[in-house]
Enzyme design. Structure first.
Site, PDB file in Angstrom:
ATOM      1  N   ASP A  98       0.736  -1.302   0.191  1.00  0.00           N
ATOM      2  CA  ASP A  98       0.250  -0.057   0.027  1.00  0.00           C
ATOM      3  C   ASP A  98       0.879   1.224   0.010  1.00  0.00           C
ATOM      4  OD1 ASP A  98      -2.450   1.653   0.379  1.00  0.00           O
ATOM      5  OD2 ASP A  98      -3.300  -0.155   1.480  1.00  0.00           O
ATOM      6  N   ASP A 199      -2.922   4.847  -2.186  1.00  0.00           N
ATOM      7  CA  ASP A 199      -4.117   5.408  -1.405  1.00  0.00           C
ATOM      8  C   ASP A 199      -4.115   6.936  -1.495  1.00  0.00           C
ATOM      9  OD1 ASP A 199      -5.037   4.825   1.398  1.00  0.00           O
ATOM     10  OD2 ASP A 199      -4.151   6.934   1.919  1.00  0.00           O
ATOM     11  N   GLU A 256      -6.617   4.427  -5.860  1.00  0.00           N
ATOM     12  CA  GLU A 256      -7.897   4.724  -5.189  1.00  0.00           C
ATOM     13  C   GLU A 256      -8.266   6.018  -5.602  1.00  0.00           C
ATOM     14  OE1 GLU A 256      -9.587   5.070  -0.559  1.00  0.00           O
ATOM     15  OE2 GLU A 256      -7.756   6.021  -0.978  1.00  0.00           O
ATOM     16  N   HIS A 328     -11.464  -2.328   3.029  1.00  0.00           N
ATOM     17  CA  HIS A 328     -11.386  -2.459   4.519  1.00  0.00           C
ATOM     18  C   HIS A 328     -11.952  -0.836   5.011  1.00  0.00           C
ATOM     19  CE1 HIS A 328      -8.372   0.131   2.535  1.00  0.00           C
ATOM     20  NE2 HIS A 328      -8.191   0.529   3.857  1.00  0.00           N
ATOM     21  N   ASP A 329     -12.284  -0.277   3.926  1.00  0.00           N
ATOM     22  CA  ASP A 329     -13.173   1.133   4.250  1.00  0.00           C
ATOM     23  C   ASP A 329     -14.438   1.228   3.989  1.00  0.00           C
ATOM     24  OD1 ASP A 329     -10.689   2.398   4.528  1.00  0.00           O
ATOM     25  OD2 ASP A 329     -10.507   3.064   2.644  1.00  0.00           O
TER      26      ASP A 329
END
Ligand code: GLC
Ligand code: CA
Length: 554
Positions: A98, A199, A256, A328-329
């Site tokens: 990440d 990210d 993202e 995960h969000d």
């Protein structure tokens, strides 16, 4: 389109803290991931994306990095990481890290040095402004609530943080910052990592000079979306990063990106785009309210279908979307996209098939392959996620009772996806022999890997079949590169589409409990996938069972 190694792959996201704990401290770790590689290989996934495991105060669970060149001792050592890379390669798999470079942690030495000498070299690594009593440099709201500016300890300055106050934004305008970042990316790629998930990457460019926008809530602050819309020139940074890092290593990058406007897509994921892929959040974001989670609405089956098709139409054959049901969000997809009362293995398999066979690169989030569901949080004390706590306050301020605020937060909490992975029906779902850092979902006794991997009818086995279908040499080319054409688009609770390449595949999902008939244009040749043991048909009329999913070859 030039073929790339990642196009035909299937990716799997690991949230290390909640995956598997090898030493009983209640925290998932890298040795734990290594022990579960055979499980992942058996499932058939190729690319593993690890959420951050760098040293971090964990204010935002690792998305606040204090050292880009190390591994947090809670997750293991650099030797563990090197072993993981080797073990992944040994199995013919790939590893993505990440990349969190819109911001670092306030405990990173860059920020520490900036505090010591705000006018020196490291002050220029951040967005700093002189502090003025009673006035903020801009009226921006941080993603987790409250102003995006905080006092810089020991100075008369304030610094910008678009996320938590422990996540100061890095100043990408400063070429030294960019150089540091590229150096770090290349360092990891040289170590054998195969790429990165990027990210919050569209936040790196700010509209300068920084200024106020119209307030959009009673707090007098504004969402930073307006500023990001106005910011021009992010392409210079992204092209430079791509050319100096990913390109050099033939590495895969997936961004993202929340603001992918249709005319942006060639720039984002086209042949010479900034990224190799971007996540499709169209369905995830549907029904989200600018007022906060308490005001968000559920997604109906028809809306889910329309979101997917809208994205597919925009992306066309420009490039590859990374298709997700959850990460995960976000809440668990089974809980968000399947109406309450209908969550069962069949409906979960249907959702899997509909999403997985879209054009793009499928990303599975840990536990999704088991059909894991949202957690029923009974108190805010059980919730860790910073974002949930911010949204709880927003809901209370909007006048919700504590019970209703908890309910709203429970529905959307990022912790829904962060509860420990269900490995078995042993204590703590077999995740840890100690006490887990986050409460285990009590439904683990019914939903867990140990039972599913040996059950040919489990959700897990269905995912395995889906992955195998994507790799089937006869259909692979069509599933990976073929076009997508929606069918029966105006039918209620039905999602169906053709994938057309050298073969023709029809994917059908009856998105409801009741049966429903469809009329095929011609007789099919082969059933590639079915989440029931039979197909009920009269000639070309198929009587679909509730939540039946089919993939038919013509
Ligand atoms: C991304 C991450 C999220 C994190 C945020 C700030 O959205 O997925 O978990 O909180 O960026 O880094
Ligand atoms: Ca551990």
């Amino acid at each position: 389109m030039t073929k790339q190694w990642w196009h035909d792959k299937v990716a799997y996201q690991i949230y290390p803290k909640s995956f598997y704990d090898s030493n009983g401290d209640g925290i998932g770790d890298i040795p734990g991931i290594i022990r579960k590689l055979d499980y992942l290989q058996d499932l058939g996934v190729d690319i593993l994306w690890l959420s951050p495991c760098y040293p971090s105060p964990l204010a935002d669970q690792g998305y606040d990095i204090s050292d880009y060149y190390n591994i947090d001792p809670r997750f293991g050592t650099m030797e563990d990481m090197e072993q993981l890379i080797a073990e992944v390669k040994k199995r013919g798999m790939y590893l993505l890290m990440d990349l969190v470079v819109n911001h670092c942690s306030d405990e990173h030495e860059w920020f520490q040095k900036a505090c010591q000498e705000p006018d020196g070299k490291y002050g220029k690594y951040f967005y700093l402004r002189d502090k003025e009593e009673g006035k903020l440099p801009t009226n921006w709201r941080s993603a987790f609530g409250g102003p995006a500016w905080d006092d810089m300890p020991g100075t008369n300055k304030q610094y910008l943080h678009m996320f938590h106050k422990k996540q100061p934004d890095l100043n990408w305008e400063n070429p030294q910052v960019r150089e540091e970042i590229y150096k770090n990316i290349n360092w990891w790629l040289d170590k054998g990592v195969d790429g990165f998930r990027l990210d919050a990457i569209m936040n790196i460019k700010k509209a300068l000079p920084l200024h106020d926008y119209a307030p959009d809530r009673e707090d007098g602050l504004c969402n930073i979306g307006a500023m990001l819309q106005e910011a021009k020139g992010i392409g210079e940074f992204l092209n430079e990063m791509r050319d100096q890092t990913f390109r050099v290593h033939n590495a895969f990058s997936v961004g993202e990106v929340f603001c992918a406007k249709p005319d942006n897509l060639p720039g984002l994921i086209g042949e010479n785009g900034y990224f190799d892929s971007i996540f499709d959040f169209n369905a995830a974001m549907f029904g989200f309210s600018p007022n906060g989670w308490y005001d968000c609405s559920p997604v109906t089956p028809d809306e889910y279908r329309d979101c997917c098709f809208e994205s597919q139409k925009r992306a066309g054959s420009i490039g590859f979307l990374a298709n997700i049901i959850e990460n995960h969000d976000w809440p668990r997809g089974a809980s968000r996209y399947i109406p309450e009362g209908d969550r069962c293995p069949e409906s979960k398999k249907m959702l899997a098939a509909l999403s997985f066979l879209l054009r793009g690169i499928p990303f599975i989030y840990q536990g999704q392959e088991l059909g894991m569901e949202n957690m029923a949080f009974t108190s805010m004390d059980e919730v860790d996620d910073v974002s949930s706590h911010g949204e709880y306050q927003v809901a209370l301020k909007a006048g919700l009772s504590p019970e209703d605020a908890l309910k709203a937060v429970s529905t959307f909490s990022r912790d829904n996806g962060r509860t420990p992975m269900h490995w078995s029906d042993e204590a703590n779902a077999g995740f840890t022999t100690g006490s887990p850092w986050l409460k285990v979902n009590p439904n683990y006794t019914a939903i867990h890997a140990a039972a599913q991997v040996h059950d040919p009818d489990s959700v897990w086995s269905f995912y395995k079949k889906l992955i195998a279908l994507r790799k089937n040499p006869v259909y692979k080319e069509t599933i990976v590169y073929g076009s997508l054409e929606p069918v029966w688009q105006n039918r209620h609770n039905l999602m169906a589409y053709y994938r057309k390449g050298d073969k023709t595949i029809l994917v059908i999902g009856n998105y409801q409990k009741q049966g429903q008939d469809v009329e095929l244009p011609a007789a099919y040749q082969e059933i590639l996938l079915n989440n029931y043991s039979d197909v009920s048909q009269d000639g070309c009329t198929i009587h679909l069972h509730g939540y039946q999913a089919l993939a038919l070859a013509f």
